[in-house]
Design a protein around this motif. Structure first.
Motif, PDB file in Angstrom:
ATOM      1  N   THR A  54      -1.978   0.171  18.247  1.00  0.00           N
ATOM      2  CA  THR A  54      -1.917  -0.436  16.920  1.00  0.00           C
ATOM      3  C   THR A  54      -2.806   0.336  15.956  1.00  0.00           C
ATOM      4  O   THR A  54      -3.829   0.913  16.346  1.00  0.00           O
ATOM      5  CB  THR A  54      -2.367  -1.908  16.939  1.00  0.00           C
ATOM      6  N   VAL A  57      -1.092   1.302   9.207  1.00  0.00           N
ATOM      7  CA  VAL A  57      -0.388   2.444   8.623  1.00  0.00           C
ATOM      8  C   VAL A  57      -0.315   2.336   7.105  1.00  0.00           C
ATOM      9  O   VAL A  57      -0.513   3.314   6.385  1.00  0.00           O
ATOM     10  CB  VAL A  57       1.033   2.567   9.213  1.00  0.00           C
ATOM     11  N   ASP A  64      -0.367  -2.425  12.363  1.00  0.00           N
ATOM     12  CA  ASP A  64       1.033  -2.180  12.662  1.00  0.00           C
ATOM     13  C   ASP A  64       1.151  -1.657  14.091  1.00  0.00           C
ATOM     14  O   ASP A  64       0.175  -1.197  14.693  1.00  0.00           O
ATOM     15  CB  ASP A  64       1.602  -1.185  11.649  1.00  0.00           C
ATOM     16  N   ILE A  66       2.517   0.806  17.007  1.00  0.00           N
ATOM     17  CA  ILE A  66       2.967   2.165  17.284  1.00  0.00           C
ATOM     18  C   ILE A  66       3.432   2.227  18.731  1.00  0.00           C
ATOM     19  O   ILE A  66       2.686   1.853  19.642  1.00  0.00           O
ATOM     20  CB  ILE A  66       1.842   3.191  17.046  1.00  0.00           C
ATOM     21  N   PHE A  68       4.727   4.880  21.429  1.00  0.00           N
ATOM     22  CA  PHE A  68       4.982   6.256  21.839  1.00  0.00           C
ATOM     23  C   PHE A  68       5.775   6.222  23.129  1.00  0.00           C
ATOM     24  O   PHE A  68       5.321   5.661  24.129  1.00  0.00           O
ATOM     25  CB  PHE A  68       3.678   7.026  22.041  1.00  0.00           C
ATOM     26  N   ILE A  75       7.295   9.086  18.592  1.00  0.00           N
ATOM     27  CA  ILE A  75       6.585   7.940  18.040  1.00  0.00           C
ATOM     28  C   ILE A  75       7.573   7.053  17.296  1.00  0.00           C
ATOM     29  O   ILE A  75       8.387   7.532  16.505  1.00  0.00           O
ATOM     30  CB  ILE A  75       5.456   8.402  17.099  1.00  0.00           C
ATOM     31  N   ASN A  76       7.513   5.744  17.547  1.00  0.00           N
ATOM     32  CA  ASN A  76       8.329   4.753  16.862  1.00  0.00           C
ATOM     33  C   ASN A  76       7.387   3.737  16.220  1.00  0.00           C
ATOM     34  O   ASN A  76       6.449   3.265  16.873  1.00  0.00           O
ATOM     35  CB  ASN A  76       9.269   4.047  17.841  1.00  0.00           C
ATOM     36  N   CYS A  77       7.619   3.387  14.972  1.00  0.00           N
ATOM     37  CA  CYS A  77       6.667   2.584  14.216  1.00  0.00           C
ATOM     38  C   CYS A  77       7.285   1.269  13.749  1.00  0.00           C
ATOM     39  O   CYS A  77       8.434   1.239  13.294  1.00  0.00           O
ATOM     40  CB  CYS A  77       6.168   3.360  12.997  1.00  0.00           C
ATOM     41  N   GLU A  92       6.903   7.158  10.873  1.00  0.00           N
ATOM     42  CA  GLU A  92       6.790   8.130  11.956  1.00  0.00           C
ATOM     43  C   GLU A  92       6.378   9.510  11.455  1.00  0.00           C
ATOM     44  O   GLU A  92       5.755  10.290  12.180  1.00  0.00           O
ATOM     45  CB  GLU A  92       8.122   8.207  12.710  1.00  0.00           C
ATOM     46  N   PHE A  95       2.469  10.786  11.266  1.00  0.00           N
ATOM     47  CA  PHE A  95       1.678  11.150  12.436  1.00  0.00           C
ATOM     48  C   PHE A  95       1.807  12.650  12.704  1.00  0.00           C
ATOM     49  O   PHE A  95       2.806  13.273  12.320  1.00  0.00           O
ATOM     50  CB  PHE A  95       2.130  10.359  13.661  1.00  0.00           C
TER      51      PHE A  95
END
Length: 715
Positions: A54, A57, A64, A66, A68, A75-77, A92, A95
Motif C-alpha cells: 500500500t 498514490v 491505495d 499496489i 505486483f 504493477i497493478n494499481c 501504474e 512507478f
C-alpha cells in the motif's frame, strides 16, 4: 459554405488521428456482468502471483493498493475510495519501470512517505519517494544495497525467488531486513540497520548481525526447526524460493514470523518469545492463520499484511508466489485470498478465506488470449478469450470464454465456447477469419496437445451469421511452432488468400505466404525477419495481430513483447511503414509514453462499441481494453457507430450517451446526406442502403459539444 464544411470535416478527421498524426490510446472499462453481478474491476488484468503493498498514490492521505504480479513483472494499481477499490491503470506509470520478482514499499528515511525496495541482479535496489502532493516521483538512491559482512561491505544478496522482510525488527525506528541466505537458502540472515545508532536519523546503514536469525532452519516442506538441526542426519532437504512476513500477531511489541516455501502448500508461524534485541521463537505451527487447519494452497503461498477492508485493522492476504505454472497444478483463477481481520482493535483474529479482487475481474486463469468477433450474428462484436488451461478433476485443459456485447456493456455467457475443452488441448489462442471466402467467419486457433506438440487448427463455420462449429471437422495446418509462439492470419500479398505471420518466442517475426487454395492453406516462408523484427532478448515473447487502429482504413500490424511495450506498424503492407511505440498520456499536456503490459501479453484488434479497440490479454489471465482516444468523446459527448464496416444491407447502429443529440452524416466532400436525433443509450438503427459503399463521417452535436465517428459501408 460547402468548402467550410469540408475543412471542418478534415479537421475532425485529423483530430481523431484517422488520417494524420500519432495514435493516442486510452483505457476503457465498459460495464461487465457475470451471473447478474457487475464485475467492478473487470478490466484490471487478472491475478496469478500477487504481492500486495500500500502507498498513497494520489496525495489524498489514504493508502491505495499496489499489486505486483510476479508472473508478469507488472504493477497493478487500485485507488482507495474509502469503501472499495477502483482500478487505476494510469497510476501504474508513476512507478519505476523494469520491476522484477519482488516489490516492498516501506519508509526507510522516516519522512512519512513509503519508499520502494525491489530486485536487482546484484541484490536490492532502493528508490526514494520524492513525491509532493498528488502523484509519485522517485530517485534511485542505491543499486545495489550494501551491508557490512564479516570483514567488508558486501551486497545484500539473496535468491530472486524469495520475498524479504523489510521492517523495524528492533523497534529503534529504522528498517531492518531478513533474508534467507543466498548459498544454502536454509537459514535466515538478520541485517540490522544502524542508521539511528550512528547518526540519529533513519537511513540505510546495514550490518549482517547473524546468519542464523532465531536459530531457524528450513528442513523441508512445512518443516522448520528452532534451536535444533534438521532430521535426516542434519541434511537440508528443501531448496527453492522462500517468503518471509514479519508481523506482531499477539500485540506484544515483538515481531513474529510467517514463512512459506516454493513447491509447498502451507504457511508456517512462530511466535517471537525473545526481546527486541534478541529474537527467540516458539516451535512453528503449520496451520496459520486459523491454527486449526492448514490453508493447503496449491504451491508457494506468500502472505501480506495490509488493511484492505477499510476498518483500520490489517488483514491477511495470500497469493501464490510462483512465477509460472510448469507443473499445471495451480488454479490461477483462484489465487488471491483474503483472511479478514475480525479481531478487536490492536488484536489479530483472521476469518475464513474469501476471494480478494479476483472475483470482481475477468480472469480466465493462466494467460488470456483475446479475440474480437461477432459470435451470435447480431451485428455487434463480442469478446472471446482462450487460455493456457485450468485444472479440472481429471486434467488440465484449455477452453474459450465468451462475453456478449449489449447496449449497456458486456455479459458473460460461458467459459467453454463451442465446447473446445472436450478436445483436451492447452494454450488455446483463437483468431476469427473467413478462410473459405463464403462470407462467414471461421475459427482458427493454436494449441498444445497431450504430447506437448503445438499446432494451428481450424474449424469451418457451419452456421450462418451465428457461428456454429462441428468439432469432428477439426483440421490442422502444416505449421510447426511452440506454445509460446504466436500466429496471425492476414492477407499481405493481396492474392485473396490469408497469409501467415508467425511471432517466435525468441522475438523474431516470420512471414509465410499462402501457396495453397481457398479453404486449404499451405504456407511457404517468405521472410524470416519481417519488417526487420529479429531475435531479441529484451523484445522476446512477441505476440501479434492486425487491424485498423488508426482509422485510415488500412490494416496496421500491432505487436507486444517481453518489454511490455506495444508497437504499431501503420500501413505495414506498403513500402512506407510508420512505426509508433508511445501511446499513453499520463497527464494532460504530457508526452505520450510506452505501454507497460508485463512480460507476456497478447493483443487483438477490432471494433467494440463502435470504437477501434485493442484487447490486451495478460499472462495474469485478464484483459485490458484500449481505444483510439481520438475516436472517443470530446467534452463528455460520445457517439458510437457499428458495425464497422457495415453489414451488406448497409444497416448501421448508432449509440450516444446524451439525449436530444443531433446526428448528421456527411460524405468526405462535406455534403450532408442525413440528419436525425438520438436518445441517450438507445441504439438507433439506420438503413443507409441508398448510399454507395465507402467511407462517410457521422457527427454528433449536443449544445456546444460535438464528436465524430467514421462509417464504412461495405461493398
Amino acid at each position: 459554405m460547402m468548402i467550410r464544411i469540408t475543412h471542418v470535416l478534415l479537421f475532425l478527421l485529423w483530430r481523431t488521428g484517422s488520417l494524420f498524426g500519432q495514435v493516442e490510446l486510452e483505457y476503457i472499462q465498459p460495464t461487465i456482468t457475470s451471473n447478474e453481478t457487475e464485475l467492478i474491476l473487470a478490466f484490471a488484468g487478472g491475478i496469478n502471483s500477487a504481492q500486495f503493498q500500500t502507498i498513497d498514490v494520489d496525495g489524498d492521505n489514504d493508502l491505495d493498493l499496489i499489486l505486483f504480479d510476479r508472473s508478469s513483472d507488472k504493477i497493478n494499481c487500485f485507488e482507495n475510495t474509502g469503501e472499495t477499490y477502483t482500478y487505476k491503470p494510469e497510476f501504474e506509470y508513476l512507478f519505476p519501470d523494469g520491476i522484477q520478482h519482488w516489490l516492498v514499499l516501506a519508509d526507510y528515511d522516516c519522512d512519512g512517505k513509503k519508499d520502494l525496495f525491489t530486485y536487482t541482479g546484484q541484490g536490492i535496489r532502493v528508490f526514494r519517494n520524492t513525491s509532493f502532493g498528488a502523484g509519485l516521483t522517485w530517485d534511485l538512491v542505491v543499486d545495489p544495497l550494501k551491508t557490512q559482512g564479516s570483514s567488508s561491505q558486501i551486497n545484500l544478496l539473496f535468491n530472486p525467488t524469495d520475498i524479504p522482510s523489510i521492517s523495524d525488527l528492533d523497534s529503534d525506528g529504522d528498517l531492518d531486513i531478513l533474508v534467507f541466505d543466498f548459498a544454502s537458502s536454509n537459514q535466515i540472515e538478520f541485517h540490522q540497520n544502524h542508521s539511528m545508532e550512528n547518526t540519529g536519523t533513519c537511513g540505510l546503514e546495514f550490518i549482517r548481525e547473524t546468519r542464523t536469525y532465531g536459530e531457524i532452519r528450513d528442513c523441508d516442506c512445512d518443516d522448520f526447526t528452532v534451536d535444533e538441526p534438521c532430521s535426516s542426519s542434519g541434511r537440508i532437504l528443501h531448496a527453492g524460493g522462500k517468503a518471509i512476513l514479519s508481523l506482531d500477531y499477539n500485540n506484544d511489541g515483538l515481531l513474529d514470523i510467517v514463512l512459506s516455501q516454493e513447491a509447498c502448500n502451507n504457511l508456517s508461524f512462530a511466535e517471537n518469545i525473545g526481546a527486541t534485541a534478541n529474537a527467540s521463537f516458539d516451535p512453528f505451527d503449520n496451520n496459520f492463520p486459523n491454527f486449526s487447519t492448514p490453508i493447503n494452497f496449491s504451491s508457494f503461498p506468500a502472505a501480506f499484511y495490509e488493511d484492505v477492508t477499510f476498518d483500520g485493522k490489517k488483514d491477511l492476504l495470500i497469493s501464490s508466489n510462483e512465477r509460472s505454472n510448469d507443473d499445471q497444478n495451480i488454479d490461477f483463477k483462484s489465487s488471491s485470498l483474503l483472511y479478514e481481520n475480525v479481531g478487536q482493535l490492536n488484536t489479530n483474529l483472521f476469518s475464513s478465506a474469501t476471494p480478494f479482487l479476483q472475483d470482481k475481474m475477468i480472469d480466465v486463469g493462466e494467460f488470456a488470449y483475446p479475440a474480437i468477433a461477432d459470435v451470435d450474428g447480431d451485428g455487434n462484436n463480442d469478446l472471446v478469450m482462450g487460455n493456457a488451461g485450468n485444472p479440472t478433476a481429471s486434467e488440465y485443459v484449455s477452453s474459450m470464454s465468451y462475453f456478449k456485447s449489449t447496449t449497456t456493456g458486456m455479459v458473460w455467457q460461458t467459459d467453454d465456447l463451442f465446447g473446445l475443452s472436450t478436445l483436451g488441448l492447452t494454450f488455446i489462442k483463437p483468431q476469427f477469419i473467413d478462410l473459405n471466402n463464403d462470407q462467414l467467419v471461421d475459427l482458427v486457433f493454436s494449441a498444445r496437445d497431450a504430447v506437448n506438440s503445438t499446432g494451428i487448427h481450424y474449424l469451418i463455420n457451419q452456421g450462418n451469421a451465428q457461428m456454429l462449429f462441428d468439432l469432428a471437422q477439426l483440421k490442422t495446418m502444416n505449421v510447426n511452432l511452440t506454445s509460446l509462439d504466436d500466429f496471425h492470419l492476414t492477407a499481405i500479398n493481396e492474392d485473396g488468400l490469408p497469409d501467415l505471420l508467425l511471432g517466435l518466442s525468441s522475438g523474431r517475426l516470420e512471414y509465410h505466404t499462402n501457396t495453397g487454395i481457398i479453404g486449404d492453406p499451405t504456407f511457404t516462408l517468405e521472410s524470416s525477419e519481417f519488417l526487420g523484427i529479429m531475435d531479441s532478448g529484451d523484445r522476446s515473447n512477441i505476440s501479434i495481430t492486425t487491424g485498423d487502429i488508426n482509422g485510415d482504413d488500412v490494416p496496421d500490424l500491432i505487436t507486444t513483447d517481453r518489454s511490455g511495450q506495444l508497437v504499431i506498424y501503420s500501413n505495414f503492407r506498403s513500402a512506407s511503414v510508420a512505426k509508433q511505440e508511445s501511446f499513453i498520456r499520463t497527464d494532460e499536456g504530457s508526452s505520450l509514453v510506452p505501454t507497460r503490459f508485463g512480460r507476456v501479453s497478447k493483443p487483438a484488434a477490432g471494433q467494440l462499441f463502435g470504437q477501434s479497440t485493442l484487447a490486451i490479454g495478460s499472462i495474469q489471465g485478464g484483459v485490458r481494453l484500449l481505444a483510439n482516444s481520438g475516436e472517443s468523446v470530446e467534452n463528455g459527448l460520445t457517439l458510437q457507430a457499428f458495425p464497422v464496416p457495415s453489414s451488406e444491407d448497409h444497416i448501421v447502429n448508432f449509440l450516444t450517451n446524451q439525449s436530444n443529440t443531433r446526428l448528421e452524416i456527411y460524405t468526405l466532400t462535406g455534403r450532408k446526406i442525413l440528419e436525425t436525433f438520438l436518445s441517450a443509450y438507445n441504439i438507433s438503427s439506420l438503413n443507409l442502403s441508398h448510399l454507395e459503399s465507402g467511407l462517410y463521417l457521422a457527427k454528433a452535436t449536443n449544445g456546444r459539444q460535438s464528436c465524430t465517428s467514421k462509417i464504412v459501408l461495405s461493398e
